[in-house]
Design a protein around this motif. Sequence first.
Motif, PDB file in Angstrom:
ATOM      1  N   SER A 159       8.670 223.335  32.177  1.00 12.97           N
ATOM      2  CA  SER A 159       7.433 223.737  32.845  1.00 12.97           C
ATOM      3  C   SER A 159       7.504 225.214  33.247  1.00 12.97           C
ATOM      4  O   SER A 159       6.572 225.983  33.002  1.00 12.97           O
ATOM      5  N   VAL A 169      -1.176 225.031  40.682  1.00  9.20           N
ATOM      6  CA  VAL A 169      -0.545 224.001  39.839  1.00  9.20           C
ATOM      7  C   VAL A 169      -1.442 222.765  39.814  1.00  9.20           C
ATOM      8  O   VAL A 169      -1.688 222.177  38.751  1.00  9.20           O
ATOM      9  N   ARG A 170      -1.959 222.394  40.998  1.00 11.44           N
ATOM     10  CA  ARG A 170      -2.819 221.208  41.078  1.00 11.44           C
ATOM     11  C   ARG A 170      -4.031 221.357  40.160  1.00 11.44           C
ATOM     12  O   ARG A 170      -4.336 220.473  39.349  1.00 11.44           O
ATOM     13  N   PRO A 228       2.145 216.549  37.901  1.00 11.48           N
ATOM     14  CA  PRO A 228       2.796 217.858  37.774  1.00 11.48           C
ATOM     15  C   PRO A 228       4.264 217.635  37.393  1.00 11.48           C
ATOM     16  O   PRO A 228       4.777 216.522  37.515  1.00 11.48           O
ATOM     17  N   VAL A 230       2.320 220.304  32.418  1.00 10.39           N
ATOM     18  CA  VAL A 230       1.849 218.993  32.865  1.00 10.39           C
ATOM     19  C   VAL A 230       2.864 217.957  32.357  1.00 10.39           C
ATOM     20  O   VAL A 230       3.370 218.065  31.249  1.00 10.39           O
ATOM     21  N   VAL A 235      -3.059 221.117  36.440  1.00  7.89           N
ATOM     22  CA  VAL A 235      -2.683 219.773  35.995  1.00  7.89           C
ATOM     23  C   VAL A 235      -3.923 218.876  35.934  1.00  7.89           C
ATOM     24  O   VAL A 235      -4.105 218.102  34.974  1.00  7.89           O
TER      25      VAL A 235
END
Lengths: 489, 97
Positions: free
Chosen positions: A184, A276-277, A402, A454, A280
């Motif tokens: 990631s 990030v949220r 995530p 993801v 994803v």
Amino acid sequence: MEITRLTAVELGKKIQAKEISVREAVEASLDQIGRVETDINSYVTVDREGALKRAEQVQAQIDEGSLAGPLAGVPVAIKDNMCIKGMLTTCSSKMLYNFRPAFTAEAVVNLEKAGAVILGKTNMDEFAMGSTTETSYFGETKNPWDLRHVPGGSSGGSCAAVAAEECFFALGSDTGGSIRQPSSFCGVVGMKPTYGTVSRYGLVAYGSSLDQIGPIAKDVTDCAAVLETIASHDRKDSTSVARSSYRFTDALKDDVKGMRIGIPKDYFGEGLDPEVRDCVLGAAKVLREKGADVEEFDLKLVQYAIPAYYVIASAEASSNLSRFDGVKYGYRTEHYEGLHNMYKKSRSEGFGAEVRRRIMLGSFVLSSGYYDAYYLKALRTKAMIKQAFDQAFERYDVILAPAAPTTAPELGKSLSDPLKMYLGDIYTVSVNLAGLPGITVPAGKDAKGLPIGVQLIGDCFREDQIIRAAYTFERTREYERPQIAKEGK
Amino acid sequence: MANQISDETIEYVGILAKLELSGEEKESARRDMEKMLDYIDTLNELDTDGVEPMSHVFPVNNVFREDVASNADNSEDTLANAPLRKGQSFVVPKTIG
């Protein structure tokens, strides 16, 4: 042509078609290593001569038609906790600074049979204990997207080497996220198979009930092809599972119509970076648009995964690492009085701080008086976590999450607060506890330009589902290369 | 609920772990362990009564085979890694008084 930008499978085809020779491929990787390695430090050992010699042998076998697989002639890097006969295998520890194994790990044997050419051994957190590759005795690896940041860990060297195009693919190992999290952070694809799928024979053990070897590559197709090559039922590993099929590439289908995808609500709360949220959840939206049924659900027990994991992993580590005693191989202290003093001094000088910390914790939770309260409690928690996943997979084919709460942290910011670093493993450790397969695919970048992956999690033995979902998602976006990779030829 | 680890416990764990810690290292090991155990204690919120401890996710059985060597003698490769050797043996400090 810019050889290094090809995927492993693309290169393999061009080698079979005689458009590129094995030697050209190996030289392209070695040139790129020469160009970027002083900045990135992905490798502990580069076996230039061995790789060039092997290239000639593999080319001869391809020419006579005895090697025709997708990875024949393709240069690969191996994480430095997998034994290769005669080649330095350090686990990035002073303890094994001079260790040359007498045998080769089964996963690597499978790659050699397929004609892959080993370039060398990649840097890692010492004995795979860490999330940043900063606990390596041989210096930290840097993130190819921004040299001020870590590549993640513990397979940070393997992931950085793939991203910086210093190899065409790599092997890593994943005990609590050590393939998926650095994949990631480095913008590559990394996969942890179902426990038991790839033999652990020749993998230097950290947490034996959790460790799995897996592929790291530029795309999902490569990961499936590599997994198909390295997976095998091996009688030398008593936890190796005989699977009904090893044809992982059959699952490479651009189609998720009707696939049931669950998003654990408990993964999207406090502690998750908003960028990030959003990224994803954006991936979830893409899969919904491609025809998957996506919905949120409560996974439960999420907050108990990390404490259970650190008890179990440390307990197994304290037992596994008891073999390093300065007698048969590795580091022995110079001055000692008697056997026990030699053991203690060799171990205290040979292991770094994080390894000593986990051995101490593991010895404590296994000691009489604490065994029930800590170790057995953690194993009971593990059973409940497994049950929560079993229930989830009655309703869903794939769980989307995530891989890490943030993008790659800056160098030097993580090791001072171990507990805080451990909390970064929140989305990955439960997959190891439950033995599940998981894959990380690049999904975007944050405002600083650092990659976000993801994670797709499947039920045991259902790699086909996560490969299909990952492949379908990947087809909706272009693979992005860091600037440092583009400076190759 | 904060865990307090005594000097004796740190000493004992050092013996189990076969690690020699300096005074300063003992202090930091104690702090790290207390902090970790406080965190691990969150598991106590969970009612695990009647739950069997799960050491492996799949049923693991003993794997038997005939006791026949399948590899060649590679004692030389093995001994080549010895920190100290004498002929075909590993050299260790005197173990019996």
